[in-house]
Design an enzyme around this catalytic site. Sequence first.
Site, short mmCIF file in Angstrom:
data_model
loop_
_atom_site.label_atom_id
_atom_site.label_comp_id
_atom_site.label_asym_id
_atom_site.label_seq_id
_atom_site.Cartn_x
_atom_site.Cartn_y
_atom_site.Cartn_z
N LYS A 11 -4.78 -10.88 -6.40
CA LYS A 11 -5.72 -10.55 -5.45
C LYS A 11 -7.17 -10.18 -6.03
O LYS A 11 -6.69 -8.73 -6.75
CB LYS A 11 -5.77 -11.03 -4.85
N LYS A 49 -10.64 -4.52 -4.20
CA LYS A 49 -11.75 -2.75 -4.41
C LYS A 49 -10.64 -1.73 -4.96
O LYS A 49 -11.32 -0.69 -5.46
CB LYS A 49 -12.85 -2.98 -3.62
N LYS A 82 0.81 -1.44 -0.01
CA LYS A 82 0.05 0.23 -0.35
C LYS A 82 0.97 1.29 0.35
O LYS A 82 0.46 1.87 -0.41
CB LYS A 82 -1.00 -0.48 1.03
P1 TYM Z 1 -10.44 -5.93 3.57
O1 TYM Z 1 -11.57 -5.04 3.98
O2 TYM Z 1 -8.88 -5.51 2.83
O3 TYM Z 1 -10.92 -7.27 3.48
C1 TYM Z 1 -11.81 -7.77 4.56
C2 TYM Z 1 -12.21 -9.49 4.37
O4 TYM Z 1 -11.46 -9.81 2.92
C3 TYM Z 1 -11.23 -10.92 2.69
N1 TYM Z 1 -10.07 -10.76 1.32
C4 TYM Z 1 -10.29 -11.97 0.49
N2 TYM Z 1 -10.73 -13.03 0.14
C5 TYM Z 1 -11.17 -13.49 -0.86
N3 TYM Z 1 -10.40 -13.29 -1.86
C6 TYM Z 1 -10.06 -11.82 -1.50
N4 TYM Z 1 -9.37 -11.44 -3.04
C7 TYM Z 1 -10.18 -10.72 -0.90
N5 TYM Z 1 -9.90 -9.68 -0.62
C8 TYM Z 1 -10.55 -10.15 0.69
C9 TYM Z 1 -10.20 -10.67 3.65
O5 TYM Z 1 -8.78 -11.45 3.68
C10 TYM Z 1 -10.41 -9.96 5.11
O6 TYM Z 1 -10.73 -11.23 5.57
N6 TYM Z 1 -6.74 -5.70 7.75
C11 TYM Z 1 -8.48 -6.23 7.51
C12 TYM Z 1 -9.69 -5.37 8.17
C13 TYM Z 1 -9.26 -5.54 9.81
C14 TYM Z 1 -10.05 -6.77 10.27
C15 TYM Z 1 -9.81 -6.27 12.28
C16 TYM Z 1 -9.77 -7.78 9.78
C17 TYM Z 1 -9.14 -4.58 10.83
N7 TYM Z 1 -9.18 -5.15 11.80
C18 TYM Z 1 -9.86 -7.46 12.84
C19 TYM Z 1 -10.19 -9.19 11.19
C20 TYM Z 1 -9.91 -8.75 12.65
C21 TYM Z 1 -8.59 -5.63 6.13
O7 TYM Z 1 -7.81 -4.90 5.39
O8 TYM Z 1 -9.68 -6.37 5.70
#
Ligand code: TYM
Length: 326
Positions: free
Chosen positions: A192, A195, A111
């Site tokens: 991957k 968005k 990022k």
């Molecule tokens: P974020 O917002 O990027 O994504 C949310 C969830 O979606 C999953 N994900 C995917 N799974 C499969 N294929 C994909 N292409 C894909 N893209 C995203 C992510 O693995 C995630 O589970 N850091 C985290 C948010 C967060 C969080 C937390 C998660 C903040 N605090 C505490 C768990 C516990 C994030 O950026 O997810």
Amino acid sequence: VKTIFSGIQPSGTLTLGNYLGAMRQFVQLQEEHHCYFCIVDQHAITVPQDPKTLKQNIRSLAALYVASGIDPEKATLFIQSEVPAHTELGWMLQSIAYMGELERMTQFKDKSEGRKAVSSALFTYPTLMAADILLYQANIVPVGDDQTQHLELTRDVAERFNKRFGETFVIPEIRIPDVGARIMSLQDPVKKMSKSDENARGYISMLDTPKQMEKKIKSAVTDSEGIVKFDKENKPGVSNLMTIYASCTGESIETMEKNFSNKGYGDFKSAVADAVLETIEPIQNRYNELIDSKELDDILTKGAEKANKVALKTLQKAKKKMGLLR
Ligand code: TYM
């Protein structure tokens, strides 16, 4: 009964990857466990956000959680910035985590790469994520596989804290789905699905129109072999579409290979599009009912109340252990 915590960032609309990798697991887990699901808006501001758009995205994500099947009677759904304990404990954990550990995080590297201005919050992001999880004494954190490194850091920080100050936090375990842990870009299937992809044809948004979704799937990059076979290495595009299909329908890869053995990519893609539409359309219908409703506000208000109670208890405990307060 275990305690579950997970979060999703309200940055742009949810993708099919977020749904299949994360949110769908949440809906299953809420049946048997104590669940907390969070709209992690404090995480979203680690990169520049337009305030108006952010506000809309927060609400939209809340509606998508409920539309996907999160039941406020079974799970606690809340907005991170409405529970101040997260940022407080996040700060405290910054005193536990090491610079070296944070520097190794690949999400930070990805990022920050090529950006002129990188916020210090983007760097300390994983300590806030650790706080999210540890405040609820979560046993299990369901996520897609891109969050593995953050989860390992969370465990390390929690263990270090416990060792230094005495038993305070439960050490959480990661849970990754067997199918759909990493949905890939439709245009570049070795990356991957994200968005933040500047090519919108690479991802399916949960709020795309049926026409848009169909078009994106039909123009997904495949190969010239013309055989529907799962081979991630040599056929990443076809394998990704197969994963999406399997994930939406529950069908096994073997069955799929058999059923499509004498069909071309055109037929296969139509079937994938149908499966995706069948999965997403009911969610969109419910979303439209919820988005401007008072029901949604009530859910979030109640969720924040519950989350605040639980989080504050852990925060007090951690402060005392560290020697803070009077
Ligand atoms: P974020 O917002 O990027 O994504 C949310 C969830 O979606 C999953 N994900 C995917 N799974 C499969 N294929 C994909 N292409 C894909 N893209 C995203 C992510 O693995 C995630 O589970 N850091 C985290 C948010 C967060 C969080 C937390 C998660 C903040 N605090 C505490 C768990 C516990 C994030 O950026 O997810």
